[in-house]
Design a protein around this motif. Structure first.
Motif, PDB file in Angstrom:
ATOM      1  N   PHE A   1       0.794  -1.271   0.011  1.00  0.00           N
ATOM      2  CA  PHE A   1       0.004   0.053   0.019  1.00  0.00           C
ATOM      3  C   PHE A   1       0.874   1.340  -0.095  1.00  0.00           C
ATOM      4  CE2 PHE A   1      -2.136   3.405   2.388  1.00  0.00           C
ATOM      5  CZ  PHE A   1      -3.485   3.525   1.432  1.00  0.00           C
ATOM      6  N   VAL A   2       1.830   1.273   0.785  1.00  0.00           N
ATOM      7  CA  VAL A   2       2.601   2.204   1.011  1.00  0.00           C
ATOM      8  C   VAL A   2       3.499   2.543  -0.516  1.00  0.00           C
ATOM      9  CG1 VAL A   2       4.907   3.349   2.018  1.00  0.00           C
ATOM     10  CG2 VAL A   2       3.228   2.074   3.313  1.00  0.00           C
ATOM     11  N   ASP A   3       4.273   1.611  -0.911  1.00  0.00           N
ATOM     12  CA  ASP A   3       4.446   1.724  -2.229  1.00  0.00           C
ATOM     13  C   ASP A   3       3.797   2.054  -3.372  1.00  0.00           C
ATOM     14  OD1 ASP A   3       6.900   0.649  -0.735  1.00  0.00           O
ATOM     15  OD2 ASP A   3       6.657  -1.274  -1.732  1.00  0.00           O
ATOM     16  N   ARG A   4       2.644   1.699  -3.417  1.00  0.00           N
ATOM     17  CA  ARG A   4       1.654   2.193  -4.365  1.00  0.00           C
ATOM     18  C   ARG A   4       1.283   3.703  -4.323  1.00  0.00           C
ATOM     19  NH1 ARG A   4      -2.049  -1.319  -3.356  1.00  0.00           N
ATOM     20  NH2 ARG A   4      -3.708   0.169  -2.621  1.00  0.00           N
ATOM     21  N   MET A   5       0.956   4.040  -3.007  1.00  0.00           N
ATOM     22  CA  MET A   5       0.603   5.471  -2.679  1.00  0.00           C
ATOM     23  C   MET A   5       1.720   6.603  -2.863  1.00  0.00           C
ATOM     24  SD  MET A   5      -2.710   5.461  -2.314  1.00  0.00           S
ATOM     25  CE  MET A   5      -2.920   7.048  -1.750  1.00  0.00           C
ATOM     26  N   ALA A   6       3.154   5.910  -2.504  1.00  0.00           N
ATOM     27  CA  ALA A   6       4.017   6.777  -2.675  1.00  0.00           C
ATOM     28  C   ALA A   6       4.676   6.769  -4.095  1.00  0.00           C
ATOM     29  CB  ALA A   6       5.199   6.512  -1.703  1.00  0.00           C
TER      30      ALA A   6
ATOM     31  N   GLU B   1       9.040   8.219   7.741  1.00  0.00           N
ATOM     32  CA  GLU B   1       9.799   7.837   6.547  1.00  0.00           C
ATOM     33  C   GLU B   1       9.463   8.946   5.408  1.00  0.00           C
ATOM     34  OE1 GLU B   1       9.952   3.710   5.587  1.00  0.00           O
ATOM     35  OE2 GLU B   1       8.893   4.371   3.965  1.00  0.00           O
ATOM     36  N   ARG B   2      10.520   9.172   4.752  1.00  0.00           N
ATOM     37  CA  ARG B   2      10.765  10.268   3.628  1.00  0.00           C
ATOM     38  C   ARG B   2      10.857   9.575   2.280  1.00  0.00           C
ATOM     39  NH1 ARG B   2      13.342  16.108   4.730  1.00  0.00           N
ATOM     40  NH2 ARG B   2      12.753  16.222   2.729  1.00  0.00           N
ATOM     41  N   ARG B   3      10.083   9.775   1.386  1.00  0.00           N
ATOM     42  CA  ARG B   3      10.020   9.149  -0.002  1.00  0.00           C
ATOM     43  C   ARG B   3       9.871  10.324  -0.965  1.00  0.00           C
ATOM     44  NH1 ARG B   3       7.694   3.094  -0.204  1.00  0.00           N
ATOM     45  NH2 ARG B   3       8.218   2.394   1.784  1.00  0.00           N
ATOM     46  N   TYR B   4      10.720  10.148  -2.300  1.00  0.00           N
ATOM     47  CA  TYR B   4      10.478  11.157  -2.971  1.00  0.00           C
ATOM     48  C   TYR B   4      10.783  10.483  -4.602  1.00  0.00           C
ATOM     49  CZ  TYR B   4      11.262  15.252  -6.015  1.00  0.00           C
ATOM     50  OH  TYR B   4      11.334  16.205  -7.018  1.00  0.00           O
ATOM     51  N   ARG B   5       9.780  10.755  -5.352  1.00  0.00           N
ATOM     52  CA  ARG B   5       9.669  10.469  -6.630  1.00  0.00           C
ATOM     53  C   ARG B   5       9.824  11.757  -7.620  1.00  0.00           C
ATOM     54  NH1 ARG B   5       6.024   6.303 -10.131  1.00  0.00           N
ATOM     55  NH2 ARG B   5       6.832   6.631 -12.046  1.00  0.00           N
ATOM     56  N   PRO B   6      11.141  11.890  -8.089  1.00  0.00           N
ATOM     57  CA  PRO B   6      11.301  13.141  -8.745  1.00  0.00           C
ATOM     58  C   PRO B   6      10.690  13.428 -10.243  1.00  0.00           C
ATOM     59  CG  PRO B   6      13.375  11.688  -8.515  1.00  0.00           C
ATOM     60  CD  PRO B   6      12.134  11.078  -7.924  1.00  0.00           C
ATOM     61  N   ASP B   7      10.408  12.208 -10.860  1.00  0.00           N
ATOM     62  CA  ASP B   7       9.705  12.469 -12.192  1.00  0.00           C
ATOM     63  C   ASP B   7       8.208  12.854 -12.043  1.00  0.00           C
ATOM     64  OD1 ASP B   7       9.369   9.731 -11.168  1.00  0.00           O
ATOM     65  OD2 ASP B   7       8.631   9.102 -13.278  1.00  0.00           O
ATOM     66  N   LYS B   8       7.406  12.501 -10.889  1.00  0.00           N
ATOM     67  CA  LYS B   8       6.145  12.837 -10.542  1.00  0.00           C
ATOM     68  C   LYS B   8       6.191  13.951  -9.620  1.00  0.00           C
ATOM     69  CE  LYS B   8       3.874   8.730 -11.331  1.00  0.00           C
ATOM     70  NZ  LYS B   8       2.541   8.887 -12.025  1.00  0.00           N
ATOM     71  N   ASN B   9       7.403  14.619  -9.241  1.00  0.00           N
ATOM     72  CA  ASN B   9       7.627  15.379  -8.065  1.00  0.00           C
ATOM     73  C   ASN B   9       6.478  15.249  -6.857  1.00  0.00           C
ATOM     74  OD1 ASN B   9       8.450  18.186  -6.939  1.00  0.00           O
ATOM     75  ND2 ASN B   9       6.677  19.096  -7.945  1.00  0.00           N
ATOM     76  N   GLN B  10       6.577  14.004  -6.667  1.00  0.00           N
ATOM     77  CA  GLN B  10       5.892  13.456  -5.335  1.00  0.00           C
ATOM     78  C   GLN B  10       6.543  13.327  -4.142  1.00  0.00           C
ATOM     79  OE1 GLN B  10       3.486  10.344  -6.112  1.00  0.00           O
ATOM     80  NE2 GLN B  10       2.405  10.168  -4.284  1.00  0.00           N
ATOM     81  N   ARG B  11       6.057  13.856  -3.084  1.00  0.00           N
ATOM     82  CA  ARG B  11       7.021  13.819  -1.793  1.00  0.00           C
ATOM     83  C   ARG B  11       5.997  12.729  -0.982  1.00  0.00           C
ATOM     84  NH1 ARG B  11       7.651  18.192  -3.963  1.00  0.00           N
ATOM     85  NH2 ARG B  11       9.412  19.032  -4.523  1.00  0.00           N
ATOM     86  N   THR B  12       6.269  11.987  -0.140  1.00  0.00           N
ATOM     87  CA  THR B  12       5.688  11.503   0.619  1.00  0.00           C
ATOM     88  C   THR B  12       6.319  11.278   2.340  1.00  0.00           C
ATOM     89  OG1 THR B  12       4.734  10.167  -1.017  1.00  0.00           O
ATOM     90  CG2 THR B  12       4.453   9.061   1.173  1.00  0.00           C
ATOM     91  N   LEU B  13       5.407  11.335   3.259  1.00  0.00           N
ATOM     92  CA  LEU B  13       5.935  10.849   4.594  1.00  0.00           C
ATOM     93  C   LEU B  13       4.913   9.846   5.104  1.00  0.00           C
ATOM     94  CD1 LEU B  13       5.635  14.747   6.050  1.00  0.00           C
ATOM     95  CD2 LEU B  13       7.873  13.317   5.600  1.00  0.00           C
ATOM     96  N   VAL B  14       5.576   8.699   5.495  1.00  0.00           N
ATOM     97  CA  VAL B  14       5.015   7.620   6.096  1.00  0.00           C
ATOM     98  C   VAL B  14       5.249   7.367   7.535  1.00  0.00           C
ATOM     99  CG1 VAL B  14       4.978   4.996   5.349  1.00  0.00           C
ATOM    100  CG2 VAL B  14       5.385   6.683   3.775  1.00  0.00           C
TER     101      VAL B  14
END
Length: 181
Positions: A108-113, A130-143
């Motif tokens: 669930f976390v991987d899919r939402m982030a 936890e911090r995650r970032y996907r640059p090509d979508k400019n999406q930041r995630t705190l988990v």
């Protein structure tokens, strides 16, 4: 009268009258100088999540100033409860609170982030997220992974705005869940 309906001069006068009328209408029309983002009331979904989830539901204690709740969706399927609450932030970026007990939690976390890659942690009110970032979508995630569920704040908002939303989250009393800190 026939003189005004024939030739270029009549055409020019008729055009001028039409433009004058259109100008008066435009001057008198109300102008929308303020941006209007329709807000949703998420309290019913929050209450339903609290009453149906087997886990501790987290709800913003107050919407940050300038933020607008724009969407709320509660999905219950095969014993799993997932709640997503979207916001337009003060800077008009997008942020979303997502929480679920979908198993496995990591999927669930991987899919939402939109990424599996963890880039570190961030302390918010004494709790490590936890911090995650996907640059090509400019999406930041705190988990924040809890014992039986996960709470996430994700979107194109900057880290400060995501942390601002995460800091407002408070556990809600639940008929079927025990509080998790």
């Amino acid at each position: 009268m026939q003189r005004f309906t024939e030739g270029f001069r009549g055409y020019a006068i008729a055009l001028a009258v039409c433009l004058a009328i259109a100008g008066l209408i435009l001057l008198g029309a109300p102008k929308g100088d303020r941006e209007h983002i329709p807000a949703v009331d998420y309290t019913i979904d929050a209450a339903n999540a609290r009453n149906t989830a087997s886990y501790q539901v987290w709800v913003p204690s107050a919407v940050p100033e300038g933020w607008v709740p724009t969407s709320s969706r509660l999905v219950t399927r095969q014993g799993t409860v997932t709640w997503r609450l979207g916001f337009a932030t003060a800077s008009r970026s997008h942020a979303m609170l997502a929480q679920s007990d979908e198993k496995p939690l990591a999927d669930f976390v991987d899919r939402m982030a939109n990424t599996e890659r963890v880039e570190g942690t961030q302390q918010i009110d004494g709790v490590a997220w936890e911090r995650r970032y996907r640059p090509d979508k400019n999406q930041r995630t705190l988990v924040r992974v809890l014992d039986d569920s996960v709470v996430m704040v994700t979107g194109q908002a900057d880290w400060t705005e995501l942390a601002q939303l995460a800091a407002t989250l408070r556990p809600q009393p639940s008929p079927s869940a025990t509080p998790t800190s």
